[in-house]
Scaffold this active site. Structure first.
Site, mmCIF file in Angstrom:
data_model
loop_
_atom_site.group_PDB
_atom_site.id
_atom_site.type_symbol
_atom_site.label_atom_id
_atom_site.label_comp_id
_atom_site.label_asym_id
_atom_site.label_seq_id
_atom_site.Cartn_x
_atom_site.Cartn_y
_atom_site.Cartn_z
ATOM 1 N N GLY A 69 -3.871 0.748 8.114
ATOM 2 C CA GLY A 69 -3.658 1.401 9.405
ATOM 3 C C GLY A 69 -4.471 2.667 9.567
ATOM 4 O O GLY A 69 -4.140 3.536 10.385
ATOM 5 N N TRP A 72 -5.913 3.412 13.135
ATOM 6 C CA TRP A 72 -4.852 3.886 14.034
ATOM 7 C C TRP A 72 -4.511 5.346 13.728
ATOM 8 O O TRP A 72 -4.460 6.189 14.630
ATOM 9 C CB TRP A 72 -3.626 2.987 13.859
ATOM 10 C CG TRP A 72 -2.529 3.207 14.851
ATOM 11 C CD1 TRP A 72 -2.634 3.824 16.073
ATOM 12 C CD2 TRP A 72 -1.164 2.799 14.719
ATOM 13 N NE1 TRP A 72 -1.417 3.820 16.709
ATOM 14 C CE2 TRP A 72 -0.508 3.200 15.900
ATOM 15 C CE3 TRP A 72 -0.440 2.129 13.730
ATOM 16 C CZ2 TRP A 72 0.853 2.949 16.110
ATOM 17 C CZ3 TRP A 72 0.906 1.883 13.935
ATOM 18 C CH2 TRP A 72 1.548 2.286 15.112
ATOM 19 N N HIS A 132 -10.359 7.025 1.190
ATOM 20 C CA HIS A 132 -9.513 6.024 0.517
ATOM 21 C C HIS A 132 -9.341 6.398 -0.957
ATOM 22 O O HIS A 132 -8.740 5.630 -1.726
ATOM 23 C CB HIS A 132 -10.183 4.648 0.550
ATOM 24 C CG HIS A 132 -10.187 3.961 1.884
ATOM 25 N ND1 HIS A 132 -9.105 3.936 2.737
ATOM 26 C CD2 HIS A 132 -11.162 3.236 2.510
ATOM 27 C CE1 HIS A 132 -9.418 3.233 3.810
ATOM 28 N NE2 HIS A 132 -10.647 2.801 3.707
ATOM 29 N N ARG A 155 1.252 0.544 3.735
ATOM 30 C CA ARG A 155 1.600 -0.693 4.450
ATOM 31 C C ARG A 155 2.117 -1.700 3.435
ATOM 32 O O ARG A 155 1.732 -1.648 2.257
ATOM 33 C CB ARG A 155 0.341 -1.229 5.131
ATOM 34 C CG ARG A 155 0.581 -2.359 6.105
ATOM 35 C CD ARG A 155 -0.721 -2.809 6.768
ATOM 36 N NE ARG A 155 -0.428 -3.725 7.851
ATOM 37 C CZ ARG A 155 -1.352 -4.398 8.532
ATOM 38 N NH1 ARG A 155 -2.636 -4.239 8.258
ATOM 39 N NH2 ARG A 155 -1.007 -5.218 9.511
ATOM 40 N N SER A 163 -4.981 -8.599 5.733
ATOM 41 C CA SER A 163 -5.920 -7.851 6.574
ATOM 42 C C SER A 163 -7.251 -7.639 5.833
ATOM 43 O O SER A 163 -8.332 -7.817 6.410
ATOM 44 C CB SER A 163 -5.279 -6.504 6.939
ATOM 45 O OG SER A 163 -6.090 -5.799 7.828
ATOM 46 N N GLY A 288 -2.936 -6.441 14.374
ATOM 47 C CA GLY A 288 -2.139 -5.217 14.483
ATOM 48 C C GLY A 288 -0.642 -5.480 14.483
ATOM 49 O O GLY A 288 0.114 -4.811 15.185
#
Ligand code: A3P
Length: 320
Positions: A69, A72, A132, A155, A163, A288
């Site tokens: 995510g 976002w 990351h 997540r 994903s 999403g």
């Protein structure tokens, strides 16, 4: 190690070849450094960042394991933090014409890439950056000597895996002979880009418990369920809470609408644009949804990965 182009290749090659290596399903092999797996260029960028990056107290970092995510959270944090300079409803808001990855670059994968030492002075203050990198690998100045803030999004690993698999296929990162089943086995063993995801998440979770003033831990699933609540948490954490007037005039919903999946995926820049870093923007928008893993993984695979998640997270407080 990385001063001077001449020394770079031999010393780097020697260093990298001394590390544990796995072929994995990606086109390039992965190397294990400080407990996590990276391809060679990202690893060099990480080490260069460790060596050269100096954090400032006002810096804000969006942090995640891949496909949790980030796009976002980058969008939300950008819209929130810079809402004075860029009113959310402005026709020329930067998020309408640029992808969040251009507006909020990765310090390692974008800025300190290919042995570049970027000019960090040109960033507006507060600087909004991303990474990351696992907590263990963050530059010392982020971890110890500054009051900069980290916002982390986690997540469910099975959705992050699905994903990541699609991202790899769409961005041409996989060995074409590899299958999703092989990728899944590697992922479960922790052999994936910035994996193991469980260790990554746990390190930041523990930091958020130890230092709640400097690390905010968010979950993609919670954000999907209660976006306004978590946007307000983010605003409070970053020291830019919504004023009564902003609440009254609906700024919270305006930011959520600007950064919503349905809005961003429909923008021309995200349909056909290519980021400064050479990646098609559309690979960052797929479905999403929470729970998409059930559409791709067998019951057995779900049982396996959920079991790992339960084992790894038990006792941490993360499962509640
Ligand atoms: P899916 O592949 O499950 O659809 P990252 O940004 O870390 O690369 O993560 C990408 C995942 O976030 C993708 O998940 C993508 O569709 C989803 N995503 C991208 N933008 C989003 C948004 N504005 N709101 C919710 N999810 C979003």
């Amino acid at each position: 190690l990385f001063d001077g182009q001449e020394l770079l290749s031999q010393e780097c090659q020697d260093f990298i070849s001394s590390l544990p290596k796995e072929k994995s399903i990606t086109l390039q092999p992965l190397y294990q450094y400080q407990g996590f797996w990276h391809n060679d260029r990202c690893l060099l960028a990480l080490i260069s960042t460790q060596k050269h990056f100096e954090a400032q107290d006002s810096d804000v970092f969006v942090v995640s394991n891949p496909k949790c995510g980030t796009t976002w959270l980058k969008s939300l944090t950008f819209a929130l933090l810079y809402r004075k300079q860029h009113p959310v409803t402005a026709q020329n808001h930067p998020l309408l014409s640029s992808n969040a990855h251009d507006l909020v670059p990765y310090i390692d994968m974008n800025l300190f890439y290919d042995n570049k030492i970027p000019d960090m002075e040109s960033f507006p203050s507060p600087r909004l950056l991303a990474t990351h990198m696992p907590y263990v690998s963050l530059p010392d100045s982020i971890k110890n000597s500054s009051k900069c803030k980290l916002v982390y999004v986690s997540r469910d690993p099975k959705d992050a895996f699905v994903s990541l698999w699609h991202h790899g296929c769409n961005a041409g990162l996989h060995d074409l002979n590899s299958s999703m089943e092989e990728a899944f086995e590697d992922y479960c063993k922790g052999i994936s880009f910035y994996g193991p995801i469980w260790d990554h998440v746990l390190q930041y979770w523990n930091q958020s418990l130890l230092n709640p003033q400097t690390t905010l831990f968010l979950k993609y699933e919670d954000m999907k369920a209660h976006p306004a609540l978590h946007l307000r948490r983010l605003a409070d954490f970053l020291g830019c809470p919504f004023s009564a007037e902003e609440e009254e005039s609906g700024v919270v919903d305006q930011i959520l609408n600007l950064c919503s999946f349905d809005h961003l995926i429909g923008l021309q820049v995200n349909k056909t644009g290519v980021s400064k870093w050479g990646v098609d923007n559309n690979v960052f928008f797929r479905r999403g949804q929470v729970g998409d893993a059930k559409n791709y993984l067998s019951e057995e695979m779900i049982k396996k990965i959920d079991g790992i998640t339960r084992d790894r997270f038990s006792g941490s407080g993360l499962l509640s």
